[in-house]
Design a protein around this motif. Sequence first.
Motif, mmCIF file in Angstrom:
data_model
loop_
_atom_site.group_PDB
_atom_site.id
_atom_site.type_symbol
_atom_site.label_atom_id
_atom_site.label_comp_id
_atom_site.label_asym_id
_atom_site.label_seq_id
_atom_site.Cartn_x
_atom_site.Cartn_y
_atom_site.Cartn_z
ATOM 1 N N PHE A 1 -23.697 31.450 29.862
ATOM 2 C CA PHE A 1 -23.569 31.606 28.417
ATOM 3 C C PHE A 1 -22.119 31.307 28.039
ATOM 4 N N ASP A 2 -21.818 31.307 26.764
ATOM 5 C CA ASP A 2 -20.508 30.846 26.298
ATOM 6 C C ASP A 2 -19.351 31.610 26.914
ATOM 7 N N GLU A 3 -19.522 32.934 27.119
ATOM 8 C CA GLU A 3 -18.422 33.746 27.625
ATOM 9 C C GLU A 3 -18.274 33.671 29.142
ATOM 10 N N ALA A 4 -19.293 33.150 29.832
ATOM 11 C CA ALA A 4 -19.223 33.047 31.293
ATOM 12 C C ALA A 4 -18.233 31.957 31.686
ATOM 13 N N SER A 5 -17.446 32.228 32.717
ATOM 14 C CA SER A 5 -16.423 31.259 33.123
ATOM 15 C C SER A 5 -17.068 30.013 33.717
ATOM 16 N N SER A 6 -16.405 28.902 33.523
ATOM 17 C CA SER A 6 -16.917 27.643 34.052
ATOM 18 C C SER A 6 -15.768 26.643 34.094
ATOM 19 N N ILE A 7 -15.865 25.653 34.950
ATOM 20 C CA ILE A 7 -14.851 24.612 35.005
ATOM 21 C C ILE A 7 -15.441 23.333 34.431
ATOM 22 N N ASN A 8 -14.584 22.519 33.838
ATOM 23 C CA ASN A 8 -15.060 21.307 33.181
ATOM 24 C C ASN A 8 -15.425 20.229 34.209
ATOM 25 N N PHE A 9 -15.920 19.106 33.698
ATOM 26 C CA PHE A 9 -16.440 18.062 34.569
ATOM 27 C C PHE A 9 -15.359 17.493 35.488
ATOM 28 N N ILE A 10 -14.174 17.231 34.934
ATOM 29 C CA ILE A 10 -13.097 16.652 35.742
ATOM 30 C C ILE A 10 -12.693 17.596 36.866
ATOM 31 N N ARG A 11 -12.552 18.875 36.545
ATOM 32 C CA ARG A 11 -12.186 19.850 37.578
ATOM 33 C C ARG A 11 -13.322 20.025 38.580
ATOM 34 N N SER A 12 -14.556 19.843 38.126
ATOM 35 C CA SER A 12 -15.701 19.911 39.040
ATOM 36 C C SER A 12 -15.641 18.784 40.064
ATOM 37 N N ILE A 13 -15.256 17.591 39.617
ATOM 38 C CA ILE A 13 -15.110 16.455 40.530
ATOM 39 C C ILE A 13 -14.014 16.741 41.551
ATOM 40 N N ARG A 14 -12.883 17.261 41.072
ATOM 41 C CA ARG A 14 -11.775 17.592 41.962
ATOM 42 C C ARG A 14 -12.203 18.667 42.970
ATOM 43 N N TYR A 15 -12.966 19.627 42.486
ATOM 44 C CA TYR A 15 -13.457 20.688 43.364
ATOM 45 C C TYR A 15 -14.393 20.108 44.428
ATOM 46 N N GLY A 16 -15.310 19.239 44.016
ATOM 47 C CA GLY A 16 -16.247 18.641 44.963
ATOM 48 C C GLY A 16 -15.538 17.864 46.069
ATOM 49 N N LEU A 17 -14.508 17.119 45.700
ATOM 50 C CA LEU A 17 -13.740 16.378 46.704
ATOM 51 C C LEU A 17 -13.025 17.341 47.653
ATOM 52 N N GLY A 18 -12.529 18.437 47.099
ATOM 53 C CA GLY A 18 -11.881 19.445 47.941
ATOM 54 C C GLY A 18 -12.854 20.077 48.920
ATOM 55 N N VAL A 19 -14.075 20.325 48.459
ATOM 56 C CA VAL A 19 -15.116 20.893 49.316
ATOM 57 C C VAL A 19 -15.420 19.953 50.486
ATOM 58 N N LEU A 20 -15.541 18.660 50.191
ATOM 59 C CA LEU A 20 -15.813 17.690 51.249
ATOM 60 C C LEU A 20 -14.660 17.633 52.244
ATOM 61 N N ARG A 21 -13.431 17.750 51.745
ATOM 62 C CA ARG A 21 -12.266 17.768 52.633
ATOM 63 C C ARG A 21 -12.328 18.967 53.575
ATOM 64 N N VAL A 22 -12.652 20.131 53.040
ATOM 65 C CA VAL A 22 -12.718 21.345 53.860
ATOM 66 C C VAL A 22 -13.795 21.211 54.933
ATOM 67 N N SER A 23 -14.963 20.731 54.545
ATOM 68 C CA SER A 23 -16.059 20.601 55.508
ATOM 69 C C SER A 23 -15.752 19.552 56.572
#
Length: 248
Positions: free
Chosen positions: A207-229
């Motif tokens: 919902f609106d008050e729940a925290s979330s990251i935007n699309f660009i940060r999601s892409i950066r996060y996904g790349l970081g996840v792949l690096r960790v794995s």
Amino acid sequence: MLNNQKIIVVLPAYNAAKTLEKTVSEIPLDLVDEIILTDDYSNDNTVEIAEKLGIHHIIAHDSNKGYGANQKTCYQKAFELKADIVIMLHPDYQYTPKLIPAMCTLVAHDLYDVVLGSRILSKGALKGGMPLYKYISNRALTLVQNILMNQKLSEYHTGYRCFNAKFLNQIDFETNSDDFVFDNEILAQLCYKKARIGEISCPAKYFDEASSINFIRSIRYGLGVLRVSGTYFLQKTTGFRFSLFKKA
């Protein structure tokens, strides 16, 4: 306490003023011994509300240090207070605190070292309003992570986690990222230490008050996840050694 073990809930907060009271109201205080809130330089009155709610342990950062840095502060304070079990719960009310007893029971009775509240089990993520692109990326990343890390988890990206404090204290999370990829780094470290990781189905709300990251940060996060794995895979299968696992 549960099975004579001290239980501490940590709330890494950032702009949680609208949801904090609802979150705290559902924490089972007959079971939980202490609550710690760390505020990462919020723009709202999160700290003031935490004080009004009677949270005894409130730590306010003097600058915005990042999601991972906020968790580091939480865990160090929990160790200082001699926690046996640490529950990390986002105070944005995306996850229900009503699962705390079930998660703690699995750790307190030595069935698991870590228990994750999974949004993916029982198909609750999409029903709770998870955006489709996030659901698809969650499933794709989890598939790759399970292959690279030889695990069978339903997801690695939940913000609801229960730890055996002794096990958590065995890993060097202080050198981990201060950003969102911290969550995946700490799980990779725990997997490398052969932690027994269990999961429990957790309904999630978007919902609106729940925290979330935007699309660009999601892409950066996904790349970081792949690096960790990928780092985990190389550490396990080759002669390469990485600082992420130096305490292992």
